[in-house]
Design an enzyme around this catalytic site. Sequence first.
Site, PDB file in Angstrom:
ATOM      1  N   GLU A  73       0.871  -1.169   0.000  1.00 28.12           N
ATOM      2  CA  GLU A  73       0.000   0.000   0.000  1.00 28.12           C
ATOM      3  C   GLU A  73       0.913   1.225   0.000  1.00 28.12           C
ATOM      4  OE1 GLU A  73      -2.841   0.326   3.203  1.00 28.12           O
ATOM      5  OE2 GLU A  73      -3.614   2.201   2.374  1.00 28.12           O
ATOM      6  N   ARG A  90       5.982 -12.804   9.882  1.00 27.69           N
ATOM      7  CA  ARG A  90       6.545 -11.474   9.665  1.00 27.69           C
ATOM      8  C   ARG A  90       7.954 -11.390  10.215  1.00 27.69           C
ATOM      9  NH1 ARG A  90       2.196  -7.811   8.850  1.00 27.69           N
ATOM     10  NH2 ARG A  90       3.441  -5.934   9.096  1.00 27.69           N
ATOM     11  N   LYS A 101       4.132   0.967  10.102  1.00 26.40           N
ATOM     12  CA  LYS A 101       4.258   2.140   9.225  1.00 26.40           C
ATOM     13  C   LYS A 101       3.714   3.391   9.907  1.00 26.40           C
ATOM     14  CE  LYS A 101       2.858   0.081   5.164  1.00 26.40           C
ATOM     15  NZ  LYS A 101       2.376   0.081   3.780  1.00 26.40           N
TER      16      LYS A 101
HETATM   17  P1  ATP Z   1      -0.325  -1.770   6.672  1.00 27.93           P
HETATM   18  O1  ATP Z   1      -1.081  -2.773   5.871  1.00 27.93           O
HETATM   19  O2  ATP Z   1      -0.593  -1.790   8.116  1.00 27.93           O
HETATM   20  O3  ATP Z   1      -0.299  -0.397   6.087  1.00 27.93           O
HETATM   21  P2  ATP Z   1       1.963  -3.364   5.985  1.00 27.93           P
HETATM   22  O4  ATP Z   1       3.312  -3.264   6.629  1.00 27.93           O
HETATM   23  O5  ATP Z   1       1.238  -4.648   6.026  1.00 27.93           O
HETATM   24  O6  ATP Z   1       1.183  -2.196   6.646  1.00 27.93           O
HETATM   25  P3  ATP Z   1       1.709  -3.358   3.121  1.00 27.93           P
HETATM   26  O7  ATP Z   1       2.050  -2.275   2.198  1.00 27.93           O
HETATM   27  O8  ATP Z   1       0.313  -3.830   3.153  1.00 27.93           O
HETATM   28  O9  ATP Z   1       2.136  -2.854   4.552  1.00 27.93           O
HETATM   29  O10 ATP Z   1       2.693  -4.577   2.931  1.00 27.93           O
HETATM   30  C1  ATP Z   1       2.967  -5.150   1.692  1.00 27.93           C
HETATM   31  C2  ATP Z   1       3.399  -6.576   1.893  1.00 27.93           C
HETATM   32  O11 ATP Z   1       4.506  -6.650   2.772  1.00 27.93           O
HETATM   33  C3  ATP Z   1       2.306  -7.419   2.504  1.00 27.93           C
HETATM   34  O12 ATP Z   1       2.201  -8.611   1.754  1.00 27.93           O
HETATM   35  C4  ATP Z   1       2.768  -7.681   3.884  1.00 27.93           C
HETATM   36  O13 ATP Z   1       2.335  -8.934   4.335  1.00 27.93           O
HETATM   37  C5  ATP Z   1       4.288  -7.618   3.760  1.00 27.93           C
HETATM   38  N1  ATP Z   1       4.891  -7.213   5.006  1.00 27.93           N
HETATM   39  C6  ATP Z   1       4.653  -6.080   5.696  1.00 27.93           C
HETATM   40  N2  ATP Z   1       5.344  -6.061   6.844  1.00 27.93           N
HETATM   41  C7  ATP Z   1       6.061  -7.213   6.892  1.00 27.93           C
HETATM   42  C8  ATP Z   1       6.983  -7.788   7.830  1.00 27.93           C
HETATM   43  N3  ATP Z   1       7.306  -7.164   8.965  1.00 27.93           N
HETATM   44  N4  ATP Z   1       7.533  -8.979   7.533  1.00 27.93           N
HETATM   45  C9  ATP Z   1       7.209  -9.613   6.392  1.00 27.93           C
HETATM   46  N5  ATP Z   1       6.366  -9.132   5.470  1.00 27.93           N
HETATM   47  C10 ATP Z   1       5.788  -7.950   5.711  1.00 27.93           C
END
Ligand code: ATP
Length: 568
Positions: free
Chosen positions: A43, A270, A280
């Site tokens: 995102e 994660r 974020k």
């Molecule tokens: P949010 O959805 O809360 O804004 P997010 O960190 O999940 O934050 P995204 O942009 O949705 O952000 O993440 C993109 C991809 O990265 C998703 O598939 C998510 O699962 C993966 N991702 C995010 N944070 C982690 C992490 N700490 N470890 C592994 N994969 C991650």
Amino acid sequence: MEEKLVINEMEETSGLNFVEQEIKKDLEEGKNGGRLNTRFPPEPNGYLHIGHAKAIIMDFGSAEKFGGTCNLRFDDTNPQKEDTEYVESIMRDIKWLGYDWEDRLYYASDYFPQLYDFAIRLIKEGKAYVDEQTSEQIAAQKGTPTEPGKNSPFRDRPIEENLDLFQKMNNGDFEEGSMVLRAKIDMANSNMHFRDPIIYRIIKTPHWRTGDKWKVYPMYDFAHGQSDFFEGVTHSICTLEFVPHRPLYEYFVKELADESYCPRQIEFNRLNLTYTVMSKRKLLQLVKEGLVRGWDDPRMPTLCGLRRRGYTPSAIKDFVNRIGYTKYEALNHIELLEHSVREDLNKSATRVSAVVNPVKLIITNYPEDKTEMMEMDNNPENPIEGKHEMPFSRELWIERDDFMENPPKKFFRLSPDKEVRLKGAYIIKCTGLKKNDAGEIEEIYAEYDPETRSGLPGSDRKVKGTLHWVSVPTAVNVEVRDYDRLFSVENPSAEEGDFRDLLNPDSLIIRENVKLEPWGAEKAQVGDHFQFTRLGYYTVDPDSKPDHLVFNKTIGLKDTWAKEMKKI
Ligand code: ATP
Ligand code: MG
């Protein structure tokens, strides 16, 4: 089936992580016509961090490994938080990691028309309704995992009315938050996500790509699986928190499609790092409130921060490979990441001499107008990189910490009447010192032994300590930024209270008066990695100007991870 997708049966499965083993099995069974297509779906509401790197390495890396493809898809379904600044930074960071989506760049917003049509279809089939309750009321009716929820009073609204209201929602006739579209599934389902999930909400902020065309925006659960489906994604790999969403993901794809294909969602744990936050929202707060110097502050876990700090893509990949992919949440040790960084930079960083906390050493029996050029290895790990010359003269800078007037027993550096070798040069013996009125040491005096020049016959007399040094007349003053952990507790996310109170107040120390040997200063380009002999790895910061070089301390030499591992 394309030939490159055929997997050699003899190939070892043990080298594959559990997701890759699943992929391999699907390919061998000929699922999806033997096609492999993954996606990375960020995102654009913040900068990528090292957790995202773990996902990127999985998504792009597994596609690469099995000859498949990986899409980059921006999950841009919330115009209130998203921005092109983030889109650009995300693309830059993925490329930096060494991956390429080629012509497969997509946006969830490209599917807004199809998703809207799909919602209309669900309404017409009696499978979705407009709910005018507040979000608090809706939440209150959700029930608990063991107790069924309650039906909304709007659940049985006539289809025509739902259609009319949803269209009006999208025309902008209603205020944000006044109503939502919900899928009519099952308020008693043991999976809470099936209890009439919200699938559309009203947002009036213009979208950075679609402008004010839409006033309703799909929720994650209504956009993600369908987007995967539209793109022909075969394996939708995500993190563990999406496990309970998987049945809903499959439900919507099945409602949408009349064929048997459904992308397969697989979840892994994660990445969480000690002394760091990965949310974020929190990272944005640190930036917005000026608690760090920006998204690319070298203390941040963002990829641009790590890059600026001097961490390399290969070190990050090595770290991700070491922590692996599992089905269990874990907290990963930052020392292991640092270990990977050290290992990588040890192979590649050019060795130079710099004195970060200088004190003057005067070699009283060395001629005042003389300069000798000493040969220094550019990288002893990699002799092909050759040597460079470093001037030696009567006045030198050495580290203040390398001298003690009254040393304890095992101090093998310089002290009165003791000998040390000056690296790549001579053995010297300390003969005295001068202090200022405040009692601080201003100058240290020594005599050198001309018979001990490094590399010459007869020079192999051994002394216990070796010090690095920089010649005074040719030294270049540079700025060094030393970093420590951003947070002072191991797991800031697990602590009560405001995470900002847990910031380490000493995470940045600026040293203005560091002495660097001339060859290093001449050679330094933004982004270059150096090892300052005996001190650590340093990287040239973009703030550097031709007459003012700035270095970030990437990491010290002492490997705390290796030390921990020895204890085990
Ligand atoms: P949010 O959805 O809360 O804004 P997010 O960190 O999940 O934050 P995204 O942009 O949705 O952000 O993440 C993109 C991809 O990265 C998703 O598939 C998510 O699962 C993966 N991702 C995010 N944070 C982690 C992490 N700490 N470890 C592994 N994969 C991650
Ligand atoms: Mg997310």
